[in-house]
Write a protein that holds these residues in place. Structure first.
Motif, PDB file in Angstrom:
ATOM      1  N   UNK A   7       0.812  -1.225   0.000  1.00 58.62           N
ATOM      2  CA  UNK A   7       0.000   0.000   0.000  1.00 58.62           C
ATOM      3  C   UNK A   7       0.844   1.273   0.000  1.00 58.62           C
ATOM      4  N   UNK A   8       2.078   1.197   0.475  1.00 59.47           N
ATOM      5  CA  UNK A   8       2.903   2.399   0.615  1.00 59.47           C
ATOM      6  C   UNK A   8       4.178   2.247  -0.201  1.00 59.47           C
ATOM      7  N   UNK A   9       4.714   3.376  -0.700  1.00 60.46           N
ATOM      8  CA  UNK A   9       6.003   3.296  -1.397  1.00 60.46           C
ATOM      9  C   UNK A   9       7.102   2.801  -0.451  1.00 60.46           C
ATOM     10  N   UNK A  10       8.100   2.151  -0.999  1.00 59.51           N
ATOM     11  CA  UNK A  10       9.141   1.529  -0.197  1.00 59.51           C
ATOM     12  C   UNK A  10       9.815   2.527   0.761  1.00 59.51           C
ATOM     13  N   UNK A  11      10.060   3.768   0.250  1.00 64.26           N
ATOM     14  CA  UNK A  11      10.788   4.726   1.100  1.00 64.26           C
ATOM     15  C   UNK A  11       9.950   5.201   2.286  1.00 64.26           C
ATOM     16  N   UNK A  12       8.675   4.916   2.268  1.00 62.91           N
ATOM     17  CA  UNK A  12       7.815   5.316   3.382  1.00 62.91           C
ATOM     18  C   UNK A  12       7.707   4.206   4.444  1.00 62.91           C
ATOM     19  N   UNK A  13       8.239   3.041   4.196  1.00 62.68           N
ATOM     20  CA  UNK A  13       8.132   1.926   5.150  1.00 62.68           C
ATOM     21  C   UNK A  13       9.246   2.020   6.181  1.00 62.68           C
ATOM     22  N   UNK A  14       8.899   1.762   7.456  1.00 56.80           N
ATOM     23  CA  UNK A  14       9.938   1.784   8.485  1.00 56.80           C
ATOM     24  C   UNK A  14      10.635   0.430   8.540  1.00 56.80           C
TER      25      UNK A  14
END
Lengths: 220, 241
Positions: free
Chosen positions: A32-39
């Motif tokens: 659901x989220x772009x990779x750079x937004x994942x912690x």
């Protein structure tokens, strides 16, 4: 004993409410989220059962003094009990959901509330015109002295001084100074009231306003 | 004085009151304030714009105010407080509001009468809704108004205002308000009279106070001079512990 923080109270796997199993397909955050937004790792949220959380906040609520605990006789401050009903009214969904940029035609109920309060306060104060725009007392003082200056300036002479009793709240002289007037202090007499003789000596053609404390009132 | 007297009939040109506290928004946590400024007719043109008007059965904001001093706040004031204040005045009614004032005045005079032999009133006679005591006699025993205020906290009560007004030596300014029962007023008076006795028998006990509160006596000035407003400030202060 000091109250621990939620992080200090946390015990791994001590969860609060259990969530019901999903009845829809699970979508991972990575889909659901772009990779750079994942912690990179799970957030270190405190893990505490609900009763412990409730006790934590109830305990915190009694560390400070407040009117719901005991008398609060702070002079010049009116720290009285305010009925909870009035809080409930202010939290009514129809009043909570309005926005000040909403068109006037859609805000008539809210405007009626303001109008009706203005009518009550004008009677209580015995005065014909009102604003409830200022954020609090010191800003009311500022508003009044700015209006004083505008009134006198329109008549050709903004004048120079504002007379303040020596028993006044500290915001009185600071407001006067902020608007650009000179503060003239008059002493109190032995009865605690303004020394009228001293007041008469200070009033002159330079006087823009006389102020009275601490429920702030003024006379041009 | 609400319901008993009014500044308009006293000849004032401006008068300000607060919506918070007096008109029912709780205060004490730094929450929102609400100011009311009333003026006589000649000053109305200078009021901050916009001004609320009634046009038939409709309400509207008037922005066409060429002599106005302009805005002093975004939008229309703190609206939640206006709702609380309206609910407060309508639920009490005119007679109820006057009764509030009478009870506030009676409560203050009752406390003053109970305390005047131990603490010197700044002025003799009856007071309005609040009164000032001087702790000059306690100061002569080495205990200051600040110490008395700290000791009251040990009784689970809030302290009076101290050192205001500035014209009274060791001032304690007390405003019990109308919402305290006689039992509550008596408990407060008993606490202050107990503390007065302590200033004669065990002044060190008063000067050590408070001992029963979550934090003990704090540096009066440090919080204003050394601001610790974020966790980063705190880490810097305690060395990142």
């Amino acid at each position: 004993m000091p109250e621990l923080t939620l992080r200090e109270l946390s015990v791994k796997e001590h969860r609060g409410p259990r969530l019901a199993p999903l009845d829809v397909p699970a979508e991972g955050a990575e889909r659901l989220l772009p990779r750079e937004r994942l912690r990179g790792e799970a957030p270190a949220l405190p893990e505490i059962p609900e009763p412990a959380v409730v006790r934590h906040f109830v305990n915190l609520s009694v560390l400070n003094h407040h009117i719901d605990k005991a008398i609060y006789p702070l002079g010049s401050c009116t720290m009285k009990y305010n009925p909870k009903l009035n809080d409930e009214m202010a939290q009514m969904p129809g009043l909570q959901a309005i926005h000040p940029l909403q068109p006037e035609d859609l805000s008539q109920g809210a405007l009626a509330v303001i109008w009706e309060l203005h009518e009550w306060l004008k009677v209580i104060m015995g005065m014909p015109a009102i604003t409830t725009q200022p954020a609090a007392g010191a800003q009311c003082e500022l508003t009044a002295i700015l209006m004083t200056r505008a009134y006198h300036a329109e008549r050709g002479n903004p004048r120079e001084e504002v007379i303040v009793p020596d028993s006044a709240h500290g915001t009185n002289p600071s407001t006067v100074h902020q608007v650009g007037y000179r503060v003239v202090t008059v002493p109190s007499g032995p009865d605690g009231c303004v020394d009228i003789g001293a007041l008469k000596r200070e009033v002159s053609g330079k006087t823009a306003a006389l102020t009275a404390c601490s429920t702030w009132t003024a006379r041009i | 004085m609400v319901g008993l007297a009014n500044p308009g009939s006293m000849g004032f040109d401006f008068a300000h009151i607060n919506l918070h506290k007096t008109f029912s928004t709780p205060h004490g946590g730094g929450g929102p304030g609400g100011g009311v400024l009333c003026v006589r007719e000649e000053l109305a043109p200078y009021l901050p714009a916009p001004v609320l008007e009634q046009a038939g059965d409709r309400y509207q904001w008037s922005y066409d105010r060429p002599r106005s001093i302009g805005r002093v706040h975004s939008y229309y004031g703190n609206f939640g407080m206006i709702v609380r204040a309206l609910c407060y005045v309508k639920s009490l009614g005119a007679e109820g509001l006057a009764e509030v004032s009478r009870e506030a005045i009676v409560n203050a005079n009752y406390l003053k009468a109970r305390l005047k032999d131990a603490f010197t009133p700044s002025h003799e006679g009856y007071c309005m809704h609040e009164f000032v005591l001087s702790a000059a006699r306690q100061k002569a025993r080495g205990v200051r108004a600040l110490d008395l205020a700290k000791r009251i906290l040990d009784f689970g009560m809030h302290a009076p205002t101290t050192y205001f007004p500035l014209i009274v030596d060791e001032a304690l300014m007390i405003e019990p308000t109308e919402t305290e029962t006689k039992a509550s007023l008596d408990a407060f008076a008993d606490a202050l009279l107990t503390i007065d006795r302590e200033t004669k028998e065990d002044p060190e006990r008063v000067k050590r106070a408070p001992t029963q509160t979550p934090v003990k006596r704090l540096d009066e000035a440090r919080a204003a001079r050394k601001l610790t407003l974020t966790w980063q400030d705190l880490e810097a202060e305690v060395g990142g512990a």
